[in-house]
Scaffold this motif. Structure first.
Motif, PDB file in Angstrom:
ATOM      1  N   LYS A 175     100.984  12.898  70.326  1.00 63.81           N
ATOM      2  CA  LYS A 175     101.872  13.171  69.458  1.00 63.81           C
ATOM      3  C   LYS A 175     102.051  14.696  68.733  1.00 63.81           C
ATOM      4  N   LEU A 176     101.480  15.172  69.016  1.00 67.08           N
ATOM      5  CA  LEU A 176     101.220  17.134  69.452  1.00 67.08           C
ATOM      6  C   LEU A 176     101.580  17.519  70.570  1.00 67.08           C
ATOM      7  N   ILE A 177     101.160  17.018  71.458  1.00 67.77           N
ATOM      8  CA  ILE A 177     100.816  17.058  73.062  1.00 67.77           C
ATOM      9  C   ILE A 177     101.202  15.944  74.328  1.00 67.77           C
ATOM     10  N   SER A 178     101.775  15.675  74.145  1.00 67.52           N
ATOM     11  CA  SER A 178     101.989  14.063  75.019  1.00 67.52           C
ATOM     12  C   SER A 178     101.749  14.297  76.685  1.00 67.52           C
ATOM     13  N   ASN A 179     101.219  15.330  77.775  1.00 63.67           N
ATOM     14  CA  ASN A 179     101.618  14.908  78.754  1.00 63.67           C
ATOM     15  C   ASN A 179      99.879  15.809  79.222  1.00 63.67           C
ATOM     16  N   LEU A 180      98.723  15.569  78.734  1.00 62.72           N
ATOM     17  CA  LEU A 180      97.755  16.087  79.063  1.00 62.72           C
ATOM     18  C   LEU A 180      96.718  15.386  79.522  1.00 62.72           C
ATOM     19  N   LYS A 181      96.645  15.551  80.649  1.00 61.07           N
ATOM     20  CA  LYS A 181      95.298  14.730  81.303  1.00 61.07           C
ATOM     21  C   LYS A 181      94.098  14.118  80.569  1.00 61.07           C
ATOM     22  N   PRO A 182      94.035  12.651  80.862  1.00 61.41           N
ATOM     23  CA  PRO A 182      93.375  12.212  79.910  1.00 61.41           C
ATOM     24  C   PRO A 182      92.029  13.019  79.220  1.00 61.41           C
ATOM     25  N   GLU A 183      91.306  13.648  80.682  1.00 65.78           N
ATOM     26  CA  GLU A 183      89.857  14.158  80.148  1.00 65.78           C
ATOM     27  C   GLU A 183      90.362  15.480  79.371  1.00 65.78           C
ATOM     28  N   THR A 184      91.256  16.214  79.723  1.00 68.36           N
ATOM     29  CA  THR A 184      91.620  17.457  78.881  1.00 68.36           C
ATOM     30  C   THR A 184      92.097  16.999  76.915  1.00 68.36           C
ATOM     31  N   GLN A 185      93.054  15.840  76.953  1.00 67.53           N
ATOM     32  CA  GLN A 185      93.420  14.997  76.217  1.00 67.53           C
ATOM     33  C   GLN A 185      92.323  15.127  75.034  1.00 67.53           C
ATOM     34  N   ALA A 186      90.878  14.624  75.693  1.00 67.31           N
ATOM     35  CA  ALA A 186      89.120  14.014  75.636  1.00 67.31           C
ATOM     36  C   ALA A 186      88.722  15.314  75.244  1.00 67.31           C
ATOM     37  N   GLU A 187      88.810  16.234  75.215  1.00 66.63           N
ATOM     38  CA  GLU A 187      88.377  17.271  74.944  1.00 66.63           C
ATOM     39  C   GLU A 187      89.116  18.130  74.429  1.00 66.63           C
ATOM     40  N   LEU A 188      90.120  17.909  73.894  1.00 57.21           N
ATOM     41  CA  LEU A 188      90.906  18.739  72.640  1.00 57.21           C
ATOM     42  C   LEU A 188      90.172  17.279  71.748  1.00 57.21           C
ATOM     43  N   ILE A 189      90.323  15.975  71.691  1.00 63.42           N
ATOM     44  CA  ILE A 189      90.097  15.470  70.431  1.00 63.42           C
ATOM     45  C   ILE A 189      88.958  16.286  70.395  1.00 63.42           C
ATOM     46  N   ASP A 190      87.734  16.101  70.543  1.00 59.83           N
ATOM     47  CA  ASP A 190      86.320  16.569  70.523  1.00 59.83           C
ATOM     48  C   ASP A 190      86.397  17.910  69.783  1.00 59.83           C
ATOM     49  N   HIS A 191      87.140  18.532  69.975  1.00 59.37           N
ATOM     50  CA  HIS A 191      87.472  19.926  69.680  1.00 59.37           C
ATOM     51  C   HIS A 191      88.476  19.582  67.969  1.00 59.37           C
ATOM     52  N   PHE A 192      88.768  19.079  68.085  1.00 64.29           N
ATOM     53  CA  PHE A 192      89.872  18.957  66.719  1.00 64.29           C
ATOM     54  C   PHE A 192      88.440  18.033  65.355  1.00 64.29           C
ATOM     55  N   LYS A 193      87.392  16.982  66.005  1.00 60.40           N
ATOM     56  CA  LYS A 193      86.822  16.635  65.123  1.00 60.40           C
ATOM     57  C   LYS A 193      86.091  17.883  64.976  1.00 60.40           C
ATOM     58  N   ALA A 194      85.168  18.816  65.902  1.00 65.12           N
ATOM     59  CA  ALA A 194      84.737  19.771  65.384  1.00 65.12           C
ATOM     60  C   ALA A 194      84.699  20.758  64.661  1.00 65.12           C
ATOM     61  N   PHE A 195      86.229  20.627  64.196  1.00 63.59           N
ATOM     62  CA  PHE A 195      86.228  22.529  63.560  1.00 63.59           C
ATOM     63  C   PHE A 195      86.701  20.896  62.379  1.00 63.59           C
ATOM     64  N   ASN A 196      85.966  21.125  61.541  1.00 65.32           N
ATOM     65  CA  ASN A 196      85.946  20.343  59.929  1.00 65.32           C
ATOM     66  C   ASN A 196      86.209  21.092  58.795  1.00 65.32           C
ATOM     67  N   ILE A 197      86.509  20.483  57.588  1.00 62.83           N
ATOM     68  CA  ILE A 197      86.254  20.849  56.817  1.00 62.83           C
ATOM     69  C   ILE A 197      85.125  21.563  55.894  1.00 62.83           C
ATOM     70  N   ASP A 198      84.020  21.113  56.486  1.00 59.27           N
ATOM     71  CA  ASP A 198      82.601  20.666  55.851  1.00 59.27           C
ATOM     72  C   ASP A 198      82.011  22.667  56.270  1.00 59.27           C
ATOM     73  N   TRP A 199      82.372  23.525  56.452  1.00 59.06           N
ATOM     74  CA  TRP A 199      81.965  24.438  56.493  1.00 59.06           C
ATOM     75  C   TRP A 199      82.440  24.918  54.668  1.00 59.06           C
ATOM     76  N   PHE A 200      83.105  24.663  54.201  1.00 53.79           N
ATOM     77  CA  PHE A 200      83.275  25.531  52.679  1.00 53.79           C
ATOM     78  C   PHE A 200      82.555  25.240  51.765  1.00 53.79           C
ATOM     79  N   ARG A 201      81.580  25.912  52.240  1.00 55.84           N
ATOM     80  CA  ARG A 201      79.998  25.765  50.922  1.00 55.84           C
ATOM     81  C   ARG A 201      79.986  26.976  50.608  1.00 55.84           C
ATOM     82  N   SER A 202      79.381  26.757  49.854  1.00 61.44           N
ATOM     83  CA  SER A 202      78.223  29.051  49.687  1.00 61.44           C
ATOM     84  C   SER A 202      78.061  29.124  51.129  1.00 61.44           C
TER      85      SER A 202
END
Length: 474
Positions: A189-216
């Motif tokens: 929905k954000l970017i619809s014309n990505l190649k399947p492998e590029t979309q999968a890579e972007l999804i992996d980066h989205f998942k790796a970028f999380n809010i778990d870092w906000f701690r001490s």
């Protein structure tokens, strides 16, 4: 020789005096303020009270940082957190007024660490009326009309397929499953014309970028997480940048959110440039799946411990199935809006307990702590108890002084409707199609945001056709 010795003594004395003055001013900021500051403590020099602020506590309790200071100073007090002079409010009326008066008496600000992680070009960190423009653009994607026209169908399909797959897989991590399914339908929905492998890579980066870092910041593990987050952010931004470049060169239209932002960027009075467009796409991709997956996991965990609540949910959703003329139809927007009173009560109560967010002289940060309001026994009877029926007869969707899960005022989270709809769609497919068994309960601490120390692991199995409206609990 004695002259040099006297000079050294004088220099040392001047240094001691200077340091003493600095320490006094640090501990007593009133001496540099024309008015009177709230009571409080500035903590140790430089680090302030950061260590205690990030001290872990149980999820269903008010952090000791707030408890101790509320008992000593009241609901408004000063502190220093992460190098920022901060006035903190835990009073519902004051918090609501702060949200309401942004860009008037108050101006949005974040600690430097937020800016570094999310990027200085992020428009969410800008002041003034920029947020209104961002909200107008973003609501086309995840506002009520966008959800109704484009998103609910994708949510239904992705949720149905994910649960079907997980039923055959065996035990699975619910939070990760919800995060994956959101990323799977939202990224196109954000970017619809990505190649399947590029979309999968972007999804992996989205998942790796999380809010778990906000701690001490004093825990070594925090910096390891931040390094991984920054790496994921950098690589995701590179993929988005390449997609943006190709789209601008081709001038093709794909009906996605990138098209919307490019159209806005070409307007004469646009607030967008390439850097801010890239950052906005990144933030939506990251935040939408993170907060919603945490809230959903906590909700299911609470349901597993409250069979009477689960039974009432099954009754409500079973009744929806019985009324459908087309038995193969998915959850509709009308059913979501008009036939799910108890479901909304469950979601309100789950969001109240999850407390996902923390959002006066010039130069000071005014921090608000809605989570303290949500656990206030003067507002909620037995506030640490999961009781959806406490919302019976109340407005279930509006922001009030006693429920500010998604903020308020001009800064109310633009993803509020998205989160509620996704939680509802997930619940609908789960309770009408499957029985679930908790294999491992989730364990969460607050640091101060909710942090999983143990993920929720469940098994699901298809429900027999005759059971959707049954009042039996799983």
């Amino acid at each position: 020789m004695s002259f040099l010795w006297n000079v050294e003594i004088l220099i040392i004395a001047l240094v001691v005096v200077r340091i003493s003055q600095w320490l006094y001013r640090w501990s007593n900021p009133n001496v540099r303020c024309n008015g009177k500051l709230p009571p409080g403590s500035m903590g140790f020099p430089i680090i302030g009270e950061t260590i205690e602020f990030f001290k872990p506590c149980e999820l269903l309790e008010i952090p000791s940082f707030f408890q101790n200071r509320m008992q000593r100073y009241g609901s408004l007090f000063r502190s220093n957190i992460m190098g920022s002079k901060t006035v903190i409010s835990t009073d519902s009326d004051v918090i609501f007024e702060i949200f309401r008066q942004e860009n008037q008496s108050f101006e949005l600000s974040y600690p430097d660490v937020f800016v570094r992680v999310f990027g200085k070009d992020n428009l969410f960190f800008q002041t003034g009326n920029i947020h209104k423009h961002i909200k107008k653009s973003t609501m086309q994607l995840i506002g009520s009309e966008g959800l109704k026209r484009k998103m609910i169908q994708s949510m239904n399909q992705a949720t149905r397929e994910q649960l079907k797959w997980k039923a055959n897989e065996g035990t699975f991590d619910l939070r990760n499953a919800v995060s994956s399914l959101i990323a799977s339908y939202l990224t196109p929905k954000l970017i619809s014309n990505l190649k399947p492998e590029t979309q999968a890579e972007l999804i992996d980066h989205f998942k790796a970028f999380n809010i778990d870092w906000f701690r001490s910041p004093f825990a070594p593990s925090t910096w390891k997480i931040i390094y991984k987050v920054l790496k994921a952010r950098r690589e995701a931004m590179q993929l988005i940048k390449e997609a943006l470049k190709k789209r601008k060169e081709s001038r093709e239209k794909h009906g996605d959110f990138l098209d919307t932002l490019l159209e806005d960027m070409e307007k004469e009075d646009s607030i967008y440039d390439e850097a801010s467009v890239i950052n906005l796409l990144l933030v939506i991709g990251v935040v939408s799946k993170d907060t919603t997956s945490v809230a959903t996991a906590l909700m299911v965990n609470l349901l597993s411990k409250n069979p009477e609540v689960l039974a009432e949910l099954k009754r409500e959703h079973g009744a929806i199935l019985q009324k459908r003329k087309d038995k193969e139809a998915e959850l509709s927007w009308e059913e979501y809006k008009y036939n799910m009173t108890f479901t909304n009560m469950v979601i309100n109560e789950s969001l109240r307990l999850s407390n996902l967010g923390y959002t006066i002289p010039a130069g000071w940060i005014v921090a608000v702590a809605p989570s303290v309001v949500h656990y206030n026994s003067e507002i909620y009877e037995n506030p640490l108890e999961f009781n959806p029926w406490r919302w019976e007869g109340k407005d279930l969707r509006s922001v009030t002084k006693t429920l500010m899960v998604f903020g308020g005022g001009t800064r109310q989270c633009v993803g509020a409707d998205f989160a509620r709809l996704q939680m509802t769609v997930f619940l609908h497919h789960l309770v009408t199609t499957y029985d679930f068994l908790v294999v491992q309960e989730c364990e969460m601490t607050r640091t101060p945001l909710p942090c999983f120390t143990k993920d929720l692991l469940i098994n699901i199995s298809p429900t027999f056709p005759s059971e959707p409206c049954s009042s039996k609990s799983s």
